[in-house]
Design an enzyme around this catalytic site. Structure first.
Site, mmCIF file in Angstrom:
data_model
loop_
_atom_site.group_PDB
_atom_site.id
_atom_site.type_symbol
_atom_site.label_atom_id
_atom_site.label_comp_id
_atom_site.label_asym_id
_atom_site.label_seq_id
_atom_site.Cartn_x
_atom_site.Cartn_y
_atom_site.Cartn_z
ATOM 1 N N LYS A 86 0.809 -1.224 0.000
ATOM 2 C CA LYS A 86 0.000 0.000 0.000
ATOM 3 C C LYS A 86 0.836 1.265 0.000
ATOM 4 O O LYS A 86 0.335 2.335 -0.335
ATOM 5 C CB LYS A 86 -0.928 0.016 1.231
ATOM 6 N N LYS A 122 -6.806 -9.720 -7.157
ATOM 7 C CA LYS A 122 -8.015 -9.877 -6.362
ATOM 8 C C LYS A 122 -9.082 -8.860 -6.764
ATOM 9 O O LYS A 122 -8.747 -7.732 -7.116
ATOM 10 C CB LYS A 122 -7.610 -9.659 -4.897
ATOM 11 N N LYS A 160 -12.144 -2.794 -4.964
ATOM 12 C CA LYS A 160 -12.637 -1.528 -5.467
ATOM 13 C C LYS A 160 -11.491 -0.620 -5.885
ATOM 14 O O LYS A 160 -11.610 0.143 -6.833
ATOM 15 C CB LYS A 160 -13.473 -0.859 -4.371
#
Ligand code: TRP
Length: 333
Positions: free
Chosen positions: A119, A199, A202
């Site tokens: 991230k 995966k 969103k």
């Protein structure tokens, strides 16, 4: 006769706005199953403190949490059997997280977290909160002394950290917390429709995920466009896009189509349109059912559920923090 103590389950989900098919099959459906199992007591949390660790629009956050709660209720979470609340409405979570950070989390172990590495790459500003995110997650669970945490494979490393934090705390300050165990979600990961090697999420962007609020037309169009072949595969290996469509069909419980289409595949006679039609039918059936239930939860009712959820769990959180303050030497002098 004394009733056997129920095992306490805790899990959290980020307030991304609305749920998608991957969230439903990979997490929320399992939350509902645990709620329906009388041996468990279930607490579910919408983790907005976690969501603010990366860029976000402040004015949108309350709505994101509210819509997420509404979707969870539509998927079958029942406020009569589960506690459902928004994390920031129980600010004790952050106090416990601070105490864990200060007393029993090593800098080096946070540096090893793969989700942080993923991230943080490419971000203009990497917040310290993104780095200490797993400590807040440990506090979320341990503040309720929950021993069981339904999560997907990608959260196992965070739960190991929670286990280490709890063990270290108990050793240094006296036995306070249980050992945290993951309850791995039975469904294997649902992948993106556009890029079946990642995966379904969103954050990947439009056309990667299928929102549960999609109309029938939208479902059919998205499934029709789903990527099937992604280039040559080794002999005898199913391409990831096709495997994902079969996986969705299986997860949605359409065994009849799954086995007949699989037989076609094995005979080398599978037509992708047939597979896609079956998948679209099964997805729409699920979305439609959830959308009908959404209607039973007007916004006011959702707010009330969240208010009552927070009121119900806050005394538990408070009691743990009081106990912890005592143990670590922060009781009132
Ligand atoms: N990190 C989790 C995720 O991204 C969300 C989460 C926050 C969570 N706190 C938790 C999950 C506590 C389980 C238990 O999916």
């Amino acid at each position: 006769m004394e009733e056997k103590r129920k095992k306490r389950v805790f899990s959290g989900i980020q307030p991304t706005g609305t749920l998608h098919l991957g969230n439903y099959l990979g997490a929320v459906r399992n939350w509902v199953a645990l709620q329906d199992d009388p041996s468990y007591e279930t607490i579910y949390c919408i983790v907005d403190y976690h969501a603010i660790t990366i860029e976000y629009e402040a004015s949108e956050m309350p709505r994101r949490s509210l819509e997420m709660a509404r979707d969870l209720l539509a998927c079958g979470l029942d406020p009569g059997r589960s506690q459902i609340f928004v994390q920031s409405q129980v600010p004790e979570h952050t106090e416990l997280a601070w105490i864990f950070q200060a007393t029993c989390t090593a800098y080096g172990e946070l540096q090893r977290m793969t989700q942080f590495k993923a991230k943080s790459t490419g971000r203009e500003m990497i917040s310290v909160g993104l780095f200490t995110y797993p400590v807040l997650q440990a506090a979320d669970i341990l503040i309720y002394k929950a021993g069981f945490v339904p999560v997907g494979e990608d959260q196992v490393q965070h739960l190991e950290l929670a286990r280490d934090v709890s063990r270290r705390f108990n050793k240094r300050f006296g036995r306070t917390f249980p050992t945290v165990k993951p309850l791995l979600t039975p469904t294997s990961r649902i992948m993106s429709l556009k890029d079946p090697e990642q995966k379904m999420s969103k954050s990947a962007g439009e056309s990667h995920f299928l929102p549960l609020t999609a109309t029938e037309d939208e479902v059919r169009t998205m499934v029709k466009r789903a990527v099937t072949d992604v280039g040559p595969r080794p002999e005898g290996e199913m391409s990831p896009g096709v495997a994902n469509l079969f996986g969705i069909l299986e997860a949605l419980g359409d065994e009849e189509h799954h086995s007949s289409l699989m037989a076609d595949y094995e005979a080398g006679e599978l037509r992708y349109v047939d597979l896609k039609d079956a998948v679209a039918d099964a997805i729409w059936e699920t979305c439609h059912r959830i959308q009908e239930r959404r209607a039973a939860y007007p916004e006011e009712r959702v707010r009330q559920v969240l208010r009552e959820g927070a009121e119900a769990v806050r005394p538990l959180a408070r009691a743990t923090v009081d106990e912890v303050r005592e143990r670590v030497g922060l009781a009132r002098p």
